[in-house]
Each structure stands twice: as C-alpha cells, then as structure tokens.
Design a protein around this motif. Structure first.
Motif: not given
Length: 132
Positions: A46-73
């Motif tokens: 198996p190949i393990r892929v990990s990392g980090s993203l520095d994200l900018y959200f234009e509103s608290n609502a968009l951040y809250t929407d993203f925060r609810a996700e736990n699985t992403v593509a």
C-alpha cells in the motif's frame, strides 16, 4: 510553477487553497528475477498518501459547510498545464485534523490534515502524466 486551487462541494466552489503539502510513503518487496542480475520483480504494498491544505473560506457559513465533511476526493494538478503535467487523484481521503481557524471579518483560514484510504474497489492514488 504558478498554481491555483479551489475547494468544491457538489461542483460548487466553497473555498480557496492557498498552500499545500503532499507526502507519499511507498514500500515494496524486491525480488530478483531468476537468471538476471538486472531485472527485478516489484511486489507493491500500500501507498500511504498524507498531507495538509491551507484553506481560505470567504464566509463562516462556507467553513461550517466544509467542516461537516469527513471524506473527500482530492485532485492535484502539478506542472505547466500543457505538457509534462502530473495529475494526482485521491478518490477517498479522510480529514484527520483541523488546525485552529483564523477568523477575520466574515472569512476563515485554516490548515486541514488529510490521509488517503483504500476501499476494497478503489485505489488510494491515481497518477496521470500529460504526454510531452
């Protein structure tokens, strides 16, 4: 190389990636092919892929929407854009940690840690190179 990236949910842009880090850990079994000193049989593990993203959200609502996700593509496109460009696709990545958000007037910036994982029918990473 200049780059830009956006975070999308259901095809709608909700945030901007301002920086990222990508780590790949690969291990394999190496066995010489009988009768040859030059050829090797590589048995993938198996190949393990990990990392980090520095994200900018234009509103608290968009951040809250993203925060609810736990699985992403995730998809990373690295290169000049025409030829010799690499595209890295992670069909299933799990958000493992959120950094402390920095909030201003109506916006949020945050660092998100992620790690790919494999379902029985998926691969953790697909790499495509545009021919030069």
């Amino acid at each position: 190389t200049a780059w830009e990236a956006v975070v999308k949910k259901g095809g709608t842009s909700i945030g901007t990636v301002t920086g990222f880090e990508l780590n790949l850990e690969n291990s394999y079994d190496e066995a010489k092919v009988i009768g040859s000193q030059d050829l090797y049989d590589l048995q993938p593990k198996p190949i393990r892929v990990s990392g980090s993203l520095d994200l900018y959200f234009e509103s608290n609502a968009l951040y809250t929407d993203f925060r609810a996700e736990n699985t992403v593509a995730l998809q990373f496109v690295i290169g000049p854009g025409a030829t010799g460009t690499y595209t890295l696709d992670m069909t299933s990545a799990k958000i493992t940690a959120f950094g402390a958000p920095s909030q201003g007037e109506g916006f949020v910036t945050v660092t998100v840690q992620f790690e790919s994982f494999v379902h029985t029918t998926d691969t953790s990473l697909k790499i495509t190179r545009t021919a030069s």
